[in-house]
Design an enzyme around this catalytic site. Structure first.
Site, short mmCIF file in Angstrom:
data_model
loop_
_atom_site.label_atom_id
_atom_site.label_comp_id
_atom_site.label_asym_id
_atom_site.label_seq_id
_atom_site.Cartn_x
_atom_site.Cartn_y
_atom_site.Cartn_z
CG ASP A 134 -0.48 0.02 2.47
OD1 ASP A 134 1.01 0.19 2.58
OD2 ASP A 134 -1.10 0.11 3.61
CG HIS A 135 -0.87 4.89 1.57
ND1 HIS A 135 -1.75 4.07 1.44
CD2 HIS A 135 -0.70 5.35 2.66
CE1 HIS A 135 -2.57 3.86 2.44
NE2 HIS A 135 -2.04 4.70 3.19
CB CYS A 141 0.91 -2.75 4.86
SG CYS A 141 0.61 -3.72 6.38
N GLY A 142 2.03 -0.59 6.15
CA GLY A 142 2.86 0.20 7.37
C GLY A 142 3.63 -0.69 8.37
CB THR A 143 2.22 -2.69 11.01
OG1 THR A 143 1.00 -3.13 10.47
CG2 THR A 143 1.99 -1.43 11.68
N GLY A 144 3.07 -4.52 8.51
CA GLY A 144 3.18 -5.77 7.98
C GLY A 144 1.50 -6.41 8.60
CB ILE A 145 -0.25 -5.84 11.55
CG1 ILE A 145 0.69 -6.07 12.44
CG2 ILE A 145 -1.68 -6.43 11.97
CD1 ILE A 145 0.77 -5.11 13.80
N GLY A 146 -1.76 -5.53 8.68
CA GLY A 146 -2.86 -5.79 7.83
C GLY A 146 -2.73 -6.72 6.66
CG MET A 147 -0.01 -6.05 3.47
SD MET A 147 -0.99 -5.73 1.85
CE MET A 147 -0.06 -4.67 0.84
CG HIS A 169 10.40 -24.05 13.20
ND1 HIS A 169 10.44 -23.91 14.53
CD2 HIS A 169 11.64 -24.45 12.84
CE1 HIS A 169 11.39 -24.43 15.08
NE2 HIS A 169 12.30 -24.79 14.01
NE ARG A 197 10.31 -30.10 16.32
CZ ARG A 197 11.55 -29.77 16.03
NH1 ARG A 197 12.08 -30.53 14.98
NH2 ARG A 197 12.03 -28.62 16.26
CG HIS A 198 8.81 -27.78 12.01
ND1 HIS A 198 8.48 -27.41 13.27
CD2 HIS A 198 10.27 -28.21 12.13
CE1 HIS A 198 9.88 -27.38 14.26
NE2 HIS A 198 10.36 -27.58 13.31
C1 RB5 Z 1 -1.84 2.53 6.49
O1 RB5 Z 1 -2.15 3.94 6.98
C2 RB5 Z 1 -1.77 1.41 7.66
O2 RB5 Z 1 -2.81 1.52 8.39
C3 RB5 Z 1 -1.27 0.07 6.71
O3 RB5 Z 1 -0.43 0.28 5.85
C4 RB5 Z 1 -1.14 -1.03 7.49
O4 RB5 Z 1 -0.13 -0.59 8.77
C5 RB5 Z 1 -2.21 -1.76 8.23
O5 RB5 Z 1 -1.88 -2.90 8.74
#
Ligand code: RB5
Length: 152
Positions: free
Chosen positions: A8-9, A65-71, A98, A132-133
């Site tokens: 994303d951006h 993405c910003g954190t990798g979490i949303g992706m 693993h 095992r994995h």
């Molecule tokens: C975008 O502002 C941000 O929320 C997105 O890149 C990401 O970090 C979500 O997990």
């Protein structure tokens, strides 16, 4: 091995560095955006890149993405995808050894480009250990089937 790449951006700068890195190493890849200056939602970007993996056009994905979490959240909605947020050499190594991660997600607001590339290099180069994995991943696939109401 062909890699589907998307951001994303917030992940754009790290994705750009990653494209240069893949090019330098001669690793086949396809860029699914975002484009410069474009504001896009990680959910849409993840879907496009992951569909390229599921239809066989690419083998694995790297999503930023910003954190990798949303992706990771979006990518893990797809059957057969094992997306892992990695932020260090250790997490990248374990995600492959693993967890047989087939989708690396990175945080462009968490890692400097050089740190992100170091994580990607380890993730790309590290094999799955099996043993095992394998059993645990088979259980994960069965869990996915049950959770989605499919026959395991
Ligand atoms: C975008 O502002 C941000 O929320 C997105 O890149 C990401 O970090 C979500 O997990």
């Amino acid at each position: 091995m062909k890699i589907a790449v998307a951001s994303d951006h917030a992940g754009y700068d790290l994705k750009t560095a990653l494209l240069g890195f893949l090019e330098e190493r001669g690793i086949p890849h396809e860029d699914f955006g975002a484009s410069p200056g474009e504001t896009v939602d990680y959910v849409d970007q993840a879907e496009t890149a992951i569909r390229a993996v599921l239809n066989g056009g690419c083998d694995r994905a790297i999503l930023v993405c910003g954190t990798g979490i949303g992706m990771a959240m979006a990518a893990n909605k797809f059957p057969g995808i094992r997306a892992t947020v990695c932020w260090s050499a250790f997490t990248a190594d374990m995600a492959r050894r693993h967890n047989d991660s087939n989708c690396l997600t990175l945080g462009g607001r968490v890692l400097r480009p050089d740190e992100g590339l170091a994580v990607a290099r380890i993730w790309l180069d590290t094999p799955f250990e099996g043993g095992r994995h394998r059993r645990r991943l088979d259980k994960l696939a069965a869990l996915e089937a049950r959770a989605c109401g499919r026959r395991p």
